[in-house]
Design an enzyme around this catalytic site. Structure first.
Site: not given
Ligand code: GLY
Length: 347
Positions: A235, A217, A227, A242, A231, A238, A182, A118, A255, A140
């Site tokens: 993207n 960030k 998000e 993508h 946040r 993206h 990025e 956990r 990417h 993430k």
């Molecule tokens: N890579 C985008 C984020 O961390 O939200």
């Protein structure tokens, strides 16, 4: 060494940014306070083994797992392998996982740390520009599942992120450029001054790029970790990126290269005029793949889509990205118009 703090629901964690830390065992022991704990050090076969050996020198109870480099490693089977290694070695709730690698290693290891008993401590040492400026910060974690990216995962903040910019010396040039895409994304949406540094004759020092990106960030995830809104700015590029990535398949672009292309139609003409020479200088692509229909078909799979609506990020003014609902058709039209307007201009 500079320290930036990132706030998450579970508390605050530090992102340390400096140079030469991996060659300094005393400093390492301070930033990675493992002591006698068991630590699973996860890396891939593209990462120089010196880095993991340095980490092992500050955790005598550590063991290294080296996985194959590449997106294929972000899988259920790698996840199971990490959990099995921890269970077999008698890891407890006070043990830890430490990622030494790029986004794939970080996302996978973070998710294994989130799930084992956990949740056990997770430390991240990103070794690519992309993971330093983006994926290592913000909590993430995920694996890919049944051919879909990041479908199984968790928000699970690390205990600390340790960035030694010296490791970038061994990063292949194409990987470096893809990571810088990025950083440009962060600047375009949220950092006008940062963006103007990319317009200078000389590129800012790696450390400065990393620090400025992490600062952006940290601010964004500090306000919107899960998000819900803000946040989503991260993207930028993206949605189309993508789709290009999926359409290009395994033999195609990286990417970050797809994100670079994906940003172009989402900018106003004035912003694009400033962005194109930067992408060129960074060795990033500026010409879309020829088969746009294939790309458009992948757009419909975008997970941010609800019905025909899609939430996309636009930049009309440098440093001021914004989110707006649009439709798949409108997005395809925007790309088509962009391509028509640049015919013969981009290479
Ligand atoms: N890579 C985008 C984020 O961390 O939200």
């Amino acid at each position: 060494m500079k320290t930036l703090d990132v706030t998450s629901a579970g508390g605050t964690y530090p992102v340390y940014v400096g140079r030469g830390i991996l060659k300094d065992p005393e400093a390492l022991a301070k930033y990675l306070p493992f002591g006698k704990r068991k630590v699973l050090v996860v890396t891939d076969d593209g990462v120089p083994s010196d880095y993991t050996r340095a980490v092992l020198s500050v955790c005598p109870e550590g063991e290294i797992v080296t996985l194959p480099a590449g997106e294929g490693t972000k899988s259920l089977s790698s996840f199971e392998l990490l959990l099995s290694r921890m269970l077999d070695a008698g890891f407890t709730r006070s043990s830890a996982v430490c990622a030494v690698g790029g986004g794939v290693v970080g996302d996978l290891s973070g998710f294994a740390a989130a799930c084992y008993m956990r949740g056990i401590d997770f430390y991240n040492l990103p070794t690519t520009m992309l993971s330093m400026v983006d994926s290592s910060v913000g909590g993430k974690t995920a694996i890919d599942f049944h051919g879909t990216k990041n479908t199984v995962g968790a928000f699970y903040p690390p205990r600390a992120v340790l960035i030694d910019c010296d490791v970038l010396k061994t990063l292949p040039a194409r990987q470096m450029s893809a990571g810088l895409a990025e950083a440009v994304k962060m600047a375009l949406t949220s950092g006008a001054t940062f963006f103007s540094l990319f317009e200078n004759e000389t590129l800012p020092a790696w450390e400065e790029i990393v620090l400025r990106s992490v600062a952006i960030k940290a601010k964004i995830v500090g306000e919107d970790e899960k998000e819900a809104g803000l946040r989503k700015l991260l993207n930028f590029g993206h949605t189309l990126g993508h789709a290009i990535e999926a359409a290009e398949g395994l033999s195609g672009l990286l990417h970050g290269e797809c994100v670079a292309l994906g940003m172009l139609p989402m900018c106003s003409p004035a912003v694009r005029k400033r962005l194109l020479p930067i992408l060129d200088r960074l060795g990033l692509p500026t010409a879309f793949p020829k088969d746009t229909d294939r790309m458009f078909s992948y757009l419909t799979y975008d997970k941010k889509r609800a019905g025909d609506k899609i939430s996309a990020v636009f930049v009309d003014e440098v440093g001021k990205g914004y989110l707006r609902d649009t439709t798949i058709d409108a997005l395809c039209e925007r790309v088509t118009e962009y391509l028509a307007s640049t015919e013969g201009e981009t290479k």
